[in-house]
Write an enzyme that holds these catalytic residues in place. Structure first.
Site, PDB file in Angstrom:
ATOM      1  N   ASP A 114       0.852  -1.189   0.000  1.00 25.19           N
ATOM      2  CA  ASP A 114       0.000   0.000   0.000  1.00 25.19           C
ATOM      3  C   ASP A 114       0.884   1.234   0.000  1.00 25.19           C
ATOM      4  OD1 ASP A 114      -2.342   1.597   0.146  1.00 25.19           O
ATOM      5  OD2 ASP A 114      -2.202   1.697   2.313  1.00 25.19           O
ATOM      6  N   GLY A 146      -2.611   9.695  -4.183  1.00 27.42           N
ATOM      7  CA  GLY A 146      -3.609  10.534  -4.837  1.00 27.42           C
ATOM      8  C   GLY A 146      -3.106  11.900  -5.256  1.00 27.42           C
ATOM      9  N   CYS A 155      -4.390  -0.905  -2.313  1.00 26.00           N
ATOM     10  CA  CYS A 155      -4.498   0.536  -2.548  1.00 26.00           C
ATOM     11  C   CYS A 155      -5.377   0.738  -3.778  1.00 26.00           C
ATOM     12  CB  CYS A 155      -3.112   1.138  -2.770  1.00 26.00           C
ATOM     13  SG  CYS A 155      -3.096   2.871  -3.285  1.00 26.00           S
ATOM     14  N   ASN A 156      -6.492   1.425  -3.603  1.00 26.27           N
ATOM     15  CA  ASN A 156      -7.396   1.649  -4.733  1.00 26.27           C
ATOM     16  C   ASN A 156      -6.741   2.480  -5.821  1.00 26.27           C
ATOM     17  OD1 ASN A 156     -10.556   0.893  -4.090  1.00 26.27           O
ATOM     18  ND2 ASN A 156      -9.362   1.221  -2.236  1.00 26.27           N
ATOM     19  N   THR A 157      -6.042   3.544  -5.430  1.00 28.96           N
ATOM     20  CA  THR A 157      -5.422   4.425  -6.411  1.00 28.96           C
ATOM     21  C   THR A 157      -4.448   3.657  -7.290  1.00 28.96           C
ATOM     22  OG1 THR A 157      -5.655   6.331  -4.934  1.00 28.96           O
ATOM     23  CG2 THR A 157      -4.048   6.526  -6.717  1.00 28.96           C
ATOM     24  N   CYS A 168     -10.988   3.725  -0.540  1.00 29.94           N
ATOM     25  CA  CYS A 168      -9.592   3.903  -0.152  1.00 29.94           C
ATOM     26  C   CYS A 168      -9.390   3.055   1.085  1.00 29.94           C
ATOM     27  CB  CYS A 168      -9.280   5.371   0.138  1.00 29.94           C
ATOM     28  SG  CYS A 168      -7.621   5.657   0.833  1.00 29.94           S
ATOM     29  N   THR A 169      -8.330   2.261   1.107  1.00 34.91           N
ATOM     30  CA  THR A 169      -8.144   1.338   2.225  1.00 34.91           C
ATOM     31  C   THR A 169      -7.816   2.057   3.528  1.00 34.91           C
ATOM     32  OG1 THR A 169      -5.816   0.998   1.583  1.00 34.91           O
ATOM     33  CG2 THR A 169      -7.450  -0.574   0.745  1.00 34.91           C
ATOM     34  N   HIS A 170      -7.467   3.343   3.460  1.00 35.92           N
ATOM     35  CA  HIS A 170      -7.249   4.110   4.691  1.00 35.92           C
ATOM     36  C   HIS A 170      -8.554   4.415   5.432  1.00 35.92           C
ATOM     37  CE1 HIS A 170      -3.210   4.852   3.110  1.00 35.92           C
ATOM     38  NE2 HIS A 170      -2.892   5.349   4.284  1.00 35.92           N
TER      39      HIS A 170
END
Length: 224
Positions: free
Chosen positions: A11, A44, A75-77, A189-191
């Site tokens: 990530d 991002g 991580c989506n981004t 978003c994994t955060h």
């Protein structure tokens, strides 16, 4: 007895820990390597070309060092950009993390869904294609947060993060059109699950919050 598998979880920062937690629950026997690219966080804020140029060779170095049986891009981004490049370059199986639009739209009762992600994730053509393919008649609002990932990272590090700052990032998710209002928010978003308790408390009304981590863990377990 065969040796336990090695699972590499990658990530931009600490958000991938929310995915790691679910995978460990599914495969507690595995050996884990967690890598946070703190030096480039948050993803991002970088151009697409910069992310691809950084992540693809970096993952190659990690594969060479750790010899994982599977790599999870938590991580989506990054996932919306690099998965095809990684699969072309390396033989290891990859699992990405992408906005859970399909299950969110399937479960929404009001047919009003918001996707809360980084600005990079929500502007990707990949995300828009998910909406096109799986919206199932839902009105989907894309909300690109500039600061929520950094706020989550800061909170996990023990720093004070104000409700006001979180609420400001969250507010655009809640849309009311006629008698229908947003009832489902996709955490893209994994955060963001790191702040889930506070997101729930600060939301203007009860909502469903869709975290893709459990589905990611199921996919990893199935591939292994």
């Amino acid at each position: 007895m065969s040796a336990p598998p090695t699972i590499l979880v990658f990530d931009s920062g600490l958000g991938g820990l929310t995915v790691l937690r679910e995978i460990v629950g599914a495969r507690p026997d595995a050996h884990y390597v967690y890598v946070a690219d703190d030096a480039f966080f948050p993803y991002g804020h970088h151009a697409e070309e910069q992310i691809i140029a950084r992540v693809v060779p970096l993952i190659g170095e990690l594969i060479e060092t750790h010899a994982p049986d599977i790599v999870v891009i938590a991580c989506n981004t990054a996932s919306t950009l690099v998965m095809s490049h990684l699969r072309e370059a390396y033989q290891v199986p990859f699992v990405g993390t992408v906005p859970a639009i399909k299950p969110a739209c399937a479960s929404s009762k009001t047919k009003r869904v918001s996707v809360l992600g980084t600005r990079g994730t929500v502007k990707r053509e990949y995300t828009r294609k998910l909406i096109h393919d799986f919206a199932q008649g839902c009105e989907v609002t894309l909300v690109g947060s500039a600061e929520l990932a950094s706020l989550a990272e800061s909170a996990l590090n023990g720093n004070a993060v104000s409700d006001t700052d979180i609420a400001a990032e969250l507010a655009p998710c809640f849309v009311e059109l006629g008698n229908a209002r947003t009832d489902t928010v996709v955490l893209a978003c994994t955060h963001y699950p790191l702040l889930l308790d506070r997101l729930i408390a600060l939301a203007p009304s009860p909502d469903d919050w869709i975290d893709p981590a459990p589905a990611t863990a199921r996919r990893v377990a199935a591939l292994l």
